[in-house]
Design a protein around this motif. Structure first.
Motif, PDB file in Angstrom:
ATOM      1  N   ALA A 461       0.826  -1.205   0.000  1.00 63.37           N
ATOM      2  CA  ALA A 461       0.000   0.000   0.000  1.00 63.37           C
ATOM      3  C   ALA A 461       0.866   1.262   0.000  1.00 63.37           C
ATOM      4  N   LYS A 462       1.942   1.259   0.812  1.00 66.82           N
ATOM      5  CA  LYS A 462       2.820   2.423   0.866  1.00 66.82           C
ATOM      6  C   LYS A 462       3.479   2.678  -0.489  1.00 66.82           C
ATOM      7  N   SER A 463       3.970   1.597  -1.141  1.00 69.80           N
ATOM      8  CA  SER A 463       4.643   1.748  -2.427  1.00 69.80           C
ATOM      9  C   SER A 463       3.679   2.239  -3.497  1.00 69.80           C
ATOM     10  N   MET A 464       2.450   1.691  -3.493  1.00 72.23           N
ATOM     11  CA  MET A 464       1.463   2.117  -4.481  1.00 72.23           C
ATOM     12  C   MET A 464       1.083   3.568  -4.271  1.00 72.23           C
ATOM     13  N   ARG A 465       0.903   3.976  -2.988  1.00 74.52           N
ATOM     14  CA  ARG A 465       0.545   5.363  -2.695  1.00 74.52           C
ATOM     15  C   ARG A 465       1.660   6.312  -3.128  1.00 74.52           C
ATOM     16  N   ALA A 466       2.907   5.904  -2.873  1.00 73.15           N
ATOM     17  CA  ALA A 466       4.032   6.744  -3.278  1.00 73.15           C
ATOM     18  C   ALA A 466       4.136   6.831  -4.803  1.00 73.15           C
ATOM     19  N   PHE A 467       3.817   5.723  -5.446  1.00 71.02           N
ATOM     20  CA  PHE A 467       3.884   5.688  -6.913  1.00 71.02           C
ATOM     21  C   PHE A 467       2.845   6.631  -7.535  1.00 71.02           C
ATOM     22  N   VAL A 468       1.627   6.616  -6.963  1.00 66.02           N
ATOM     23  CA  VAL A 468       0.535   7.416  -7.529  1.00 66.02           C
ATOM     24  C   VAL A 468       0.732   8.904  -7.271  1.00 66.02           C
ATOM     25  N   HIS A 469       1.365   9.242  -6.168  1.00 64.11           N
ATOM     26  CA  HIS A 469       1.481  10.653  -5.786  1.00 64.11           C
ATOM     27  C   HIS A 469       2.745  11.327  -6.309  1.00 64.11           C
ATOM     28  N   THR A 470       3.567  10.614  -7.052  1.00 65.91           N
ATOM     29  CA  THR A 470       4.769  11.248  -7.599  1.00 65.91           C
ATOM     30  C   THR A 470       4.467  11.835  -8.967  1.00 65.91           C
ATOM     31  N   LEU A 471       5.341  12.730  -9.416  1.00 72.12           N
ATOM     32  CA  LEU A 471       5.127  13.481 -10.652  1.00 72.12           C
ATOM     33  C   LEU A 471       5.730  12.741 -11.832  1.00 72.12           C
ATOM     34  N   SER A 472       4.955  12.599 -12.903  1.00 75.18           N
ATOM     35  CA  SER A 472       5.444  11.946 -14.121  1.00 75.18           C
ATOM     36  C   SER A 472       5.764  12.984 -15.180  1.00 75.18           C
ATOM     37  N   SER A 473       6.602  12.616 -16.122  1.00 78.94           N
ATOM     38  CA  SER A 473       6.948  13.514 -17.223  1.00 78.94           C
ATOM     39  C   SER A 473       6.075  13.194 -18.417  1.00 78.94           C
TER      40      SER A 473
END
Length: 638
Positions: A461-473
C-alpha cells in the motif's frame, strides 16, 4: 539457431550443399599421398551407395587457389570438397559420418564442415552449447579432430583467424574438445551410419526400354541423374520426352525389359509421388488390372523419360563436362604450377609427370563416380554404341522390389523423432529452471521462510501510494534503473479530480475544479450547460439534494440484490485467513460502510499473484518495478 559458414558474408552457400575442408598439421605433408589414403579409407562405405546428386569427392587445393570454397584457407595447402544433397538429407549426414571416420583414422588432421546454415553441427547440439557461443562468435571455432568435435574456447582465442585456430588445435587440442553433452548430441545423429546409409537404399523392379536397361546395367549410378531430370523437368525437357529420340529409336514397337534398379528412398519417393502421362511414342504398358506389372512399367517409364530429359538437356545447354582423363588432368596440373615452369622433356619434368601419372591411375579408381556424373552424355553414348538387345535381359532373374511401406507409414517414425526433440527441450527447460531457482535462492537468502517473515503487506500500500502521488513527465510512468529508489512520479491533479468525482463519505466535493482537469467521467460541455440551466430554472438547492438522496437510495436498493457489496472488504471487516473472495458476515449492517482501500488493494494483488502460479504476471511485474518482492507460497505443492 544459425551459425555462419567459413565463406565470406557476401557469398552465400547453396541451400542444399555441404562443404568440407581437411587441413594437415604439417604443411610439408604430401597432399597427393594423403588424398589417396583418405579415398581408400572411405571407399568401402561409398562403393555401392547411390548419391542423390553428387558423390563424395576430395580435391587438392594448392595455394594460391581463388576457387577454394573457403576464402580464408585459399593460401593453405589442404583438401576440400562439396556435395549437393538436394532433398536427401541422409547424404549430408552420411558425409558427416565419413569425415568423422577420416578424423579418427588420421589424428593429425583438422576438418571443417559447413553448409548454408553455417556450422550446422552446433545446431544439432544447440541445447548444450556454452552461452557465449552464438552466430557472431562461432567463426573459425568448430572442427573435427581425432573423432571428436572441437570448439576453440573464447577465453584462449577471442577472435581467431583460421590459421590461429589450426595452430591452437595442433598445440592444445585437448583444451578445445567439446563437452560430453555436445559430443553425444552430434554422435547420436550419426550413430546409425553406415547401416543407416544402406537402409536408405531402395531396390525396385522396373520395366524399361532395352536402351535404358543397358545403361543401368553398366552404370547404375546414372539413375540419380535420370531421377533429377524427371523431377526438375520443364517445358523444353517435356518436349524431349515426347519424342524419346535417344532411348526409343524404334519408337513404340520397342519391347520392355525387366531389370532391378537401386535408388535412394528420396529418389523413389520423387518418382512414385508424381503423376506423369506416358508419351505417345512409348511402348504399350500392361493394363491396370495387372497391378504389379503396371506399377513396374509406370516406374520404369518415368526413369526412361528422366534419362531422355537429362541427356537432351545437357546436350542442348552444353553443360557436358570433360570428365577426368589424363590429358585433362595434366592440363590442370600445368595451370596450378605443378611443373614449376620446367621445359617439357627435361629430366625433372619427366620425373614430375611420371609421379602425376601414378597418382592419376590410383585416384581414377575412386573418382570414377564423380567423372561419370560430370560427363554422363559421353558415357551413355559409349554404352549404347555396344551391341545389345532385349533378349539379353530376359534370361536373368530379377528379384522383387523392396517393401515400400516406409513411404506410407512414416508417421510413427516422425512422431518418435518429434517426441525425442520435445524431451530434449523439456530437459533443457528444467535445467534452466533449476539454475534460475538456485540463483534466486542465493539472492533471496538462506531460507524462504525468513523472506516470508520479512514480508510486510503494508509495504504494498505504501509503495502504491508513493507511486501514484509522484510526478510523471511527458514520457509517462517509467521504471527507474535503480528499483530501490522511489519512483519520481506525481499526479496531484489527477488525485484531486478523482476525489472530486468519487467523493469519499463525509467529504464535500470541491466545486472549484481547476481549469484543465480531465476525467473519464466528464460530461460533454453542451450537456453541462444544459444541465446547469435546467437546474437554475426548475430546481432549488433543496430539491436538488432531495433528488440526489432519492437516486442514491434507489441505487442502493438495486445493489442489495447483487453480490457487489460482498466483493469488497469494508472498514469494519477482517480479511478471512482462507484464500479467495471475502464473504461478508450475515449480520452485517445493510447501511453503507466505507471500503478499506489499502486492504482491498493488498488483497487483490495477492490474489492476482497467487493465480500466476510462479510465472511472470501483472502483479509481480508491477510491484517488482517498485522494489516490492512477493514471498513464495511455502504450502504450494504439499
Amino acid at each position: 539457431m544459425e551459425f555462419p559458414s567459413s565463406s565470406s558474408s557476401s557469398t552465400r552457400a547453396p541451400d542444399d550443399t555441404v562443404f568440407y575442408s581437411i587441413y594437415p598439421d604439417s604443411p610439408t605433408t604430401t597432399l597427393q599421398s594423403l588424398h589417396l589414403q583418405i579415398l581408400q579409407t572411405v571407399s568401402p562405405f561409398t562403393a555401392d551407395y547411390i548419391w542423390q546428386h553428387q558423390p563424395f569427392t576430395l580435391s587438392l587445393s594448392i595455394p594460391p587457389n581463388p576457387s577454394c570454397p573457403c576464402p580464408s584457407s585459399s593460401q593453405l595447402p589442404h583438401l576440400h570438397g562439396h556435395l549437393r544433397y538436394g532433398d536427401n538429407l541422409d547424404d549430408e549426414w552420411f558425409t558427416v559420418f565419413l569425415l568423422f571416420h577420416v578424423s579418427r583414422h588420421f589424428p593429425s588432421l583438422s576438418i571443417r564442415i559447413w553448409d548454408s546454415d553455417g556450422d550446422f553441427l552446433l545446431i544439432e547440439a544447440a541445447f548444450h552449447l556454452p552461452r557465449w557461443l552464438n552466430p557472431d562468435t562461432s567463426l573459425h571455432r568448430v572442427f573435427l579432430r581425432s573423432g571428436h568435435l572441437h570448439i576453440i574456447p573464447k577465453t584462449r582465442l577471442p577472435n581467431p583467424s583460421l590459421i590461429d585456430s589450426l595452430n591452437f588445435l595442433t598445440a592444445s587440442a585437448p583444451e578445445s574438445q567439446a563437452s560430453d553433452p555436445v559430443q553425444r548430441a552430434v554422435e547420436n545423429r550419426i550413430k546409425d551410419y553406415p547401416e543407416q546409409a544402406r537402409r536408405n537404399m531402395h531396390k525396385a523392379r522396373v520395366r524399361v526400354p532395352a536402351s535404358v536397361a543397358q545403361v543401368v546395367r553398366h552404370e547404375p549410378f546414372l539413375v540419380s541423374l535420370a531421377v533429377e531430370g524427371f523431377y526438375d523437368r520443364d517445358v523444353d525437357s517435356m518436349k524431349s520426352a515426347a519424342r524419346m529420340e535417344r532411348f526409343l529409336e524404334r519408337g513404340s514397337s520397342e519391347e520392355l525389359a525387366r531389370v532391378s534398379v537401386k535408388l535412394s528412398r528420396a529418389m523413389y519417393a520423387q518418382l512414385v509421388q508424381q503423376r506423369f502421362q506416358a508419351p505417345k511414342v512409348y511402348p504399350e504398358m500392361p493394363g491396370r488390372v495387372d497391378k504389379e506389372g503396371y506399377a513396374e512399367a509406370e516406374l520404369g517409364m518415368k526413369i526412361a523419360c528422366g534419362f531422355e530429359m537429362m541427356y537432351q538437356q545437357r546436350k542442348r545447354d552444353g553443360v557436358e563436362g570433360k570428365g577426368t582423363n589424363w590429358e585433362v588432368f595434366r592440363q590442370s596440373l600445368e595451370k596450378s604450377g605443378y611443373f614449376q615452369g620446367l621445359l617439357p622433356g627435361s629430366a625433372e619434368y619427366q620425373r614430375l609427370e611420371q609421379n602425376a601419372q601414378e597418382y592419376y591411375r590410383n585416384t581414377s579408381l575412386h573418382s570414377r563416380a564423380s567423372d561419370l556424373m560430370n560427363a554422363p552424355v559421353r558415357r551413355i553414348d559409349e554404352i549404347l554404341a555396344l551391341p545389345y538387345s532385349v533378349d539379353d535381359f530376359k534370361a536373368q532373374e530379377v528379384p522383387p522390389s523392396d517393401d515400400d511401406s516406409w513411404l506410407y507409414n512414416g508417421e510413427e517414425e516422425l512422431n518418435s523423432a518429434l517426441m525425442e526433440r520435445q524431451k530434449e527441450m523439456e530437459l533443457y527447460d528444467l535445467k534452466q529452471k533449476k539454475k534460475g531457482k538456485a540463483k534466486k535462492d542465493q539472492d533471496d537468502g538462506p531460507s524462504s521462510a525468513s523472506n516470508a517473515d520479512e514480508f510486510d503487506p503494508s509495504d504494498i500500500a505504501k509503495s502504491m501510494r508513493a507511486f501514484v502521488h509522484t510526478l510523471s513527465s511527458y514520457k509517462g510512468a517509467e521504471a527507474p534503473e535503480d528499483r530501490n529508489k522511489e519512483v519520481d512520479l506525481d499526479v496531484d491533479q489527477f488525485m484531486k479530480d478523482m476525489e472530486s468525482i468519487l467523493k469519499r463519505p463525509g467529504e464535500v466535493a470541491d466545486s472549484n475544479i481547476e481549469e484543465g482537469s480531465s476525467s473519464d467521467l466528464d460530461f460533454d460541455d453542451s450537456d453541462e450547460s444544459d444541465m446547469a440551466e435546467s437546474a437554475d430554472e426548475d430546481n432549488s438547492d433543496g430539491e436538488d439534494d432531495t433528488f440526489r438522496q432519492s437516486y442514491s437510495d434507489a441505487m442502493n436498493e438495486e445493489l442489495k440484490a447483487t453480490t457487489l457489496q460482498k466483493s469488497f472488504v469494508r472498514a469494519n471487516e477482517q480479511i478471512p485467513k482462507h484464500e479467495g473472495t471475502s464473504h461478508a458476515a450475515e449480520d452485517m449492517d445493510e447501511e453503507f460502510s466505507p471500503v478499506d482501500v489499502d486492504v482491498n488493494l493488498v488483497k487483490s494483488l495477492l490474489d492476482s499473484f497467487s493465480t500466476q502460479q510462479g510465472l511472470p504476471g501483472p502483479a509481480s511485474n508491477l510491484l517488482g518495478l517498485m522494489g516490492v518482492q512477493f514471498p513464495q507460497d511455502a504450502k504450494k505443492g504439499k
